[in-house]
Design a protein around this motif. Structure first.
Motif, PDB file in Angstrom:
ATOM      1  N   GLN A 110       0.838  -1.207   0.000  1.00 36.86           N
ATOM      2  CA  GLN A 110       0.000   0.000   0.000  1.00 36.86           C
ATOM      3  C   GLN A 110       0.869   1.251   0.000  1.00 36.86           C
ATOM      4  N   GLU A 113       2.352   1.704  -3.530  1.00 33.63           N
ATOM      5  CA  GLU A 113       1.333   1.986  -4.541  1.00 33.63           C
ATOM      6  C   GLU A 113       0.788   3.405  -4.435  1.00 33.63           C
ATOM      7  N   ARG A 114       0.754   3.946  -3.243  1.00 36.60           N
ATOM      8  CA  ARG A 114       0.176   5.271  -3.049  1.00 36.60           C
ATOM      9  C   ARG A 114       1.198   6.398  -3.061  1.00 36.60           C
ATOM     10  N   CYS A 115       2.456   6.057  -3.268  1.00 35.27           N
ATOM     11  CA  CYS A 115       3.500   7.085  -3.309  1.00 35.27           C
ATOM     12  C   CYS A 115       3.784   7.441  -4.770  1.00 35.27           C
ATOM     13  N   SER A 116       3.573   8.697  -5.119  1.00 39.36           N
ATOM     14  CA  SER A 116       3.801   9.158  -6.493  1.00 39.36           C
ATOM     15  C   SER A 116       5.012  10.074  -6.607  1.00 39.36           C
ATOM     16  N   ALA A 215       0.056   7.840   2.302  1.00 44.30           N
ATOM     17  CA  ALA A 215      -0.373   6.480   1.974  1.00 44.30           C
ATOM     18  C   ALA A 215      -1.557   6.034   2.821  1.00 44.30           C
TER      19      ALA A 215
END
Length: 280
Positions: A110, A113-116, A215
């Motif tokens: 998670q 996946e949520r770190c841009s 996140a």
């Protein structure tokens, strides 16, 4: 102050690590400031005990802080002032057994996946994908990244020891994305204010904390060191032996690494399975 200068000289000549020098200097400076009415030569065991009682009751410090004070005092009196005085064992706080906080593999998924942010991804990749300490990430230079050998040279890590850490492909990919965006020159993570200097360690921690919050995790629940703990625990879950993990983490004693055995998911699953079988 004369005695602080002497302490610094002894530590540097003795080739102690940056972290040790910083810690001992800070702790002795605070002790001297607390007993500012005394000459350093007048400080006794009772004065040290009074100071430790003060920081425990007023500032509510924990065992690690008290132990740092005790170690600093012991070194100072033994090697610097060379006074007929040994810091007794009773000054050292009792050891506490606390299991480190770790993330589940789903929580790690998670997080990524949520770190841009490419810088955030680079930092958490090094902490979790390579098991580095926050201070080791801060001190990384571009020349330490050995792409052809799939490894990273950790210079003067904890205990003033060099070692190599593995460089998985996915970590290298995040580092390449970061490099294209930021173009650092010497250090991998460079300060904008101080040219030629690395980003401050607190700034690295802030990047991790921000990434965790973005996140969806509760602020303060997971830290930079949580990722290192998770790296070791998940390696155990995947079947990596404890001695290899000790080497990868840069531990000097196997006992330090063995704490992760308490966190190993596969061992907990087996124990639960056996218990459930017996209960049937």
């Amino acid at each position: 102050m004369y005695w602080l200068d002497q302490l610094h000289q002894v530590l540097v000549v003795g080739n102690y690590g940056r972290g040790t020098i910083k810690s001992y200097m800070a702790e002795m400076r605070l002790l001297f400031h607390y007993h500012h009415e005394l000459n350093v030569e007048q400080i006794t065991q009772q004065h040290i005990m009074d100071y430790m009682l003060f920081i425990k009751t007023v500032h509510q410090v924990g065992r690690d802080k008290c132990r740092a004070v005790a170690q600093s005092c012991s070194f100072f009196f033994r090697h610097v002032i060379k006074k007929e005085f040994i810091v007794p064992s009773k000054i050292y706080p009792r050891k506490e057994f606390r299991l480190p906080n770790v993330m589940t593999q789903d929580e790690v998924k998670q997080l990524f996946e949520r770190c841009s942010d490419v810088r955030g991804l680079a930092v958490i990749s090094l902490l979790y994908g390579c098991g580095l300490r926050c201070g080791e990430v801060q001190q990384l230079k571009l020349s330490d990244i050995e792409r052809k050998n799939n490894r990273i040279l950790i210079r003067q890590g904890k205990g003033n020891k060099d070692r190599y850490a593995q460089l998985p492909y996915h970590v290298l990919k995040h580092l390449e994305d970061y490099y294209r965006a930021y173009r650092p020159n010497l250090f991998l993570f460079e300060s904008k204010q101080l040219l030629g200097k690395p980003l401050h360690q607190r700034s690295i921690q802030t990047i991790v904390n921000t990434t965790m919050t973005n996140a969806g995790f509760v602020s303060g629940k997971f830290t930079a060191h949580t990722l290192r703990h998770s790296y070791a625990t998940h390696l155990l879950d995947l079947g990596c032996d404890i001695h290899s993990i000790k080497t990868l983490l840069g531990h000097s004693k196997i006992e330090t690494t063995m704490i992760y055995l308490h966190l190993q998911q596969s061992k907990r699953d087996v124990t639960s399975f056996i218990f459930n079988r017996r209960a049937e």
